[in-house]
Motif scaffolding. Structure first.
Motif, PDB file in Angstrom:
ATOM      1  N   ASP A  24       0.825  -1.002  -0.144  1.00 57.18           N
ATOM      2  CA  ASP A  24       0.011  -0.071  -0.090  1.00 57.18           C
ATOM      3  C   ASP A  24       0.890   1.115  -0.094  1.00 57.18           C
ATOM      4  O   ASP A  24       1.816   1.414   0.717  1.00 57.18           O
ATOM      5  CB  ASP A  24      -1.078   0.058   1.130  1.00 57.18           C
ATOM      6  N   SER A  50      -2.517  -6.826  -0.829  1.00 58.48           N
ATOM      7  CA  SER A  50      -3.073  -5.538  -0.810  1.00 58.48           C
ATOM      8  C   SER A  50      -2.205  -4.517  -1.470  1.00 58.48           C
ATOM      9  O   SER A  50      -0.937  -4.372  -1.351  1.00 58.48           O
ATOM     10  CB  SER A  50      -3.067  -5.041   0.719  1.00 58.48           C
ATOM     11  N   SER A  52      -3.031  -1.095  -2.522  1.00 65.27           N
ATOM     12  CA  SER A  52      -3.883   0.127  -2.422  1.00 65.27           C
ATOM     13  C   SER A  52      -2.944   1.208  -2.510  1.00 65.27           C
ATOM     14  O   SER A  52      -1.963   1.483  -2.155  1.00 65.27           O
ATOM     15  CB  SER A  52      -4.715   0.149  -1.115  1.00 65.27           C
ATOM     16  N   SER A  53      -3.703   2.383  -3.428  1.00 60.59           N
ATOM     17  CA  SER A  53      -3.055   3.732  -3.421  1.00 60.59           C
ATOM     18  C   SER A  53      -1.543   3.726  -4.102  1.00 60.59           C
ATOM     19  O   SER A  53      -0.575   4.333  -3.450  1.00 60.59           O
ATOM     20  CB  SER A  53      -2.740   4.287  -1.852  1.00 60.59           C
ATOM     21  N   ARG A  76      -7.079  -6.483  -2.612  1.00 59.61           N
ATOM     22  CA  ARG A  76      -7.384  -5.150  -2.190  1.00 59.61           C
ATOM     23  C   ARG A  76      -6.762  -4.266  -3.208  1.00 59.61           C
ATOM     24  O   ARG A  76      -5.430  -4.258  -3.144  1.00 59.61           O
ATOM     25  CB  ARG A  76      -7.051  -4.704  -0.687  1.00 59.61           C
ATOM     26  N   ARG A  78      -7.828  -0.889  -3.534  1.00 63.09           N
ATOM     27  CA  ARG A  78      -8.542   0.445  -3.396  1.00 63.09           C
ATOM     28  C   ARG A  78      -7.603   1.669  -3.760  1.00 63.09           C
ATOM     29  O   ARG A  78      -6.342   1.548  -3.874  1.00 63.09           O
ATOM     30  CB  ARG A  78      -8.268   0.816  -1.782  1.00 63.09           C
ATOM     31  N   ASN A  80      -6.803   3.298  -6.720  1.00 63.45           N
ATOM     32  CA  ASN A  80      -5.687   2.972  -7.705  1.00 63.45           C
ATOM     33  C   ASN A  80      -6.264   3.706  -9.324  1.00 63.45           C
ATOM     34  O   ASN A  80      -5.492   3.482 -10.023  1.00 63.45           O
ATOM     35  CB  ASN A  80      -5.435   1.638  -8.107  1.00 63.45           C
ATOM     36  N   ASN A 109     -12.145   3.721  -6.813  1.00 66.22           N
ATOM     37  CA  ASN A 109     -11.444   3.658  -8.143  1.00 66.22           C
ATOM     38  C   ASN A 109     -12.268   4.147  -9.148  1.00 66.22           C
ATOM     39  O   ASN A 109     -11.764   4.114 -10.455  1.00 66.22           O
ATOM     40  CB  ASN A 109     -11.209   2.108  -8.480  1.00 66.22           C
TER      41      ASN A 109
END
Length: 119
Positions: A24, A50, A52-53, A76, A78, A80, A109
């Motif tokens: 992440d 994960s 994410s970001s 995961r 999230r 992106n 997203n």
């Protein structure tokens, strides 16, 4: 934002017993996604990922999705900026027999109702 070099990402390939991996906040983009996807091939026990970001966008997500290990149960992705095109690619992965995801996080997203219907 953190960053990992491609060399550091490639060293993940030595981690054959990893069950959970979180990257992440690491800015990957397509080249980092490719290095991560290659590393994932050597993680047969990975059950949770994960990413994410990580600024994957559609191109990076497509590369990463192609390299998911069959053992993966949680994904995961999230925040992106994936959008609807990435959802079409994700739908193709989900239709295959592996991985059999039990948890999928796609929040933040920019996915429209059309993209959501795709998956």
């Amino acid at each position: 934002n953190a960053s990992l070099s491609l060399e550091q990402l490639s060293k993940l390939a030595d981690a054959k017993v990893v069950q959970e991996l979180k990257v992440d906040g690491v800015v990957l983009g397509p080249s980092g996604a490719k290095a991560l996807a290659e590393a994932l091939k050597s993680m047969p026990k990975l059950s949770s990922l994960s990413v994410s970001s990580c600024s994957l966008r559609t191109a990076g997500a497509a590369i990463l999705l192609a390299g998911l290990p069959p053992s993966l149960a949680t994904l995961r992705l999230r925040h992106n900026i994936l959008g609807d095109e990435a959802m079409r690619r994700l739908a193709a992965v989900l239709q295959s027999s592996e991985p059999l995801l039990q948890e999928l996080d796609l929040s933040w997203n920019g996915i429209t109702a059309r993209g959501a219907r795709t998956i």
